[in-house]
Design a protein around this motif. Sequence first.
Motif, short mmCIF file in Angstrom:
data_model
loop_
_atom_site.label_atom_id
_atom_site.label_comp_id
_atom_site.label_asym_id
_atom_site.label_seq_id
_atom_site.Cartn_x
_atom_site.Cartn_y
_atom_site.Cartn_z
N ALA A 104 0.76 -1.26 -0.20
CA ALA A 104 -0.02 -0.13 0.14
C ALA A 104 0.71 1.40 0.12
CB ALA A 104 -0.99 -0.09 1.22
N VAL A 107 2.66 1.72 -3.59
CA VAL A 107 1.50 2.22 -4.40
C VAL A 107 1.14 3.69 -4.39
CG1 VAL A 107 -0.83 2.16 -5.24
CG2 VAL A 107 0.31 0.12 -4.79
N THR A 130 6.62 -1.89 -5.43
CA THR A 130 5.12 -2.09 -5.85
C THR A 130 4.82 -3.71 -6.13
OG1 THR A 130 4.51 0.10 -6.29
CG2 THR A 130 3.01 -1.33 -6.97
N ALA A 199 -4.79 -0.19 -3.79
CA ALA A 199 -4.22 -0.06 -2.29
C ALA A 199 -4.96 -0.22 -1.24
CB ALA A 199 -3.38 1.09 -2.17
#
Length: 436
Positions: A104, A107, A130, A199
Amino acid sequence: MPTLPTPSPSSKQTSARTPGYRQLLRTPGVWAFVLPGFAARQPFAMLTISLVLLVEHTTGSYGTAGAVAAVTGVAMALCAPRGGRLADRFGQRAVLVPGIALHAASVGALVTLGLAHAPTWALFAAAIPTGATVPQVGPMVRSRWAVALDCGSARPSSLAQTAAAFESVTDEFTFVIGPVLATALCTGVHPAAGLIAEATLTLAGGSLFAAQRKTAPLPHRVAPGSDSRRRSALSVRGVRALVIAFLGIGAVFGGMQVSITAFTEEAGHPGLSGVVYGTFAAGNMLAGVAYGAVRWRRSPRRRLLVAYAALTLACVPLWAVQALPVLAVLGLVVGLCIAPTLITGYTLVDALVPAATRTEAFTWLTGAVALGQAAAVTVAGLLADHAGSRAGFTVPLTGTAVALVMLAGLRGHLVPTPRNVVTGGVIGHRRAVTVD
């Protein structure tokens, strides 16, 4: 002198019945991981197309967008097997919880850099973590199915193929929903909305899945210096053959995503890219439902080769398509040919590898799809930029054709090696296996 084992009457009765989805879903405890697993894997279906749409919006180049998505896919392909191996050794929750948090955050950094029109090298740098932290929920769910069905026993459950089909259907259902949702968010709300949603769903779904401890496989810790610690699932020749097959499947996914997006934009209907790709995924899902409900008499190896040949042939006419309705129909046909290949490949894994490396083996296949997809989005993006979307559709055909030739040459590696069975704690013997 030990005698060869013979099937018990109960096993004969079990094999005489056609295993179905109702019987599968009545397996005790499976709903505890099926529903959270579906929620947790949904973001993965949104990642690539959301990334392509954001980067193409900020840079104006499908080539750059495909390259950034490719970096993400390569990072995932390289790191996923290591994550699977750690999950086998230390447990799924120990790997999943920190992984979803890092994903998360990565991202979020990628979105910030994209909207700030950062240089391409900065987007590449953010794409690496990512992809490296993409939660491998699909392989983890498949490992839980194997435990629930006791696929690690000397005689794997007759429901193993049905479970593999069910997982393929679940995967493709997410790819029916994911691209449509991501495209709608990116084109109707904000170019970054797809990645932000990805995310957010990763955090929510991953946390919910990680909380289901009772259904998780037990960690397979080994003593220092043990051979099982040094051996990777990739050391199994059959797994290496399947990796090649799944690279070709990844080429189909990647080539279709980028080329469909470029084609719909050329046609003046960019918002329909998710719908067209959803049709492709729907074909995969429908084929998975049918495939898992059939009791097959042919060996998995032969079914894999036939299904792969059909997939290659289905990719032939894509490059000549000129209308959106025709593309949707051809995409549906290609999707119908993918599910049998995926299901048979995942079914073979249960017979090819021991339980201690099962999650790792599944992640090698998932990583192979990601790697093939990464190469495909790069090449298809460049072709779409310089020669139009129709040129990008040659990527799925090339990828599957090359993989089919190599898979045919390596088909001898797809025969499961009999596992030792110990009788009375003294004498070991092997069970016979059926070969073509």
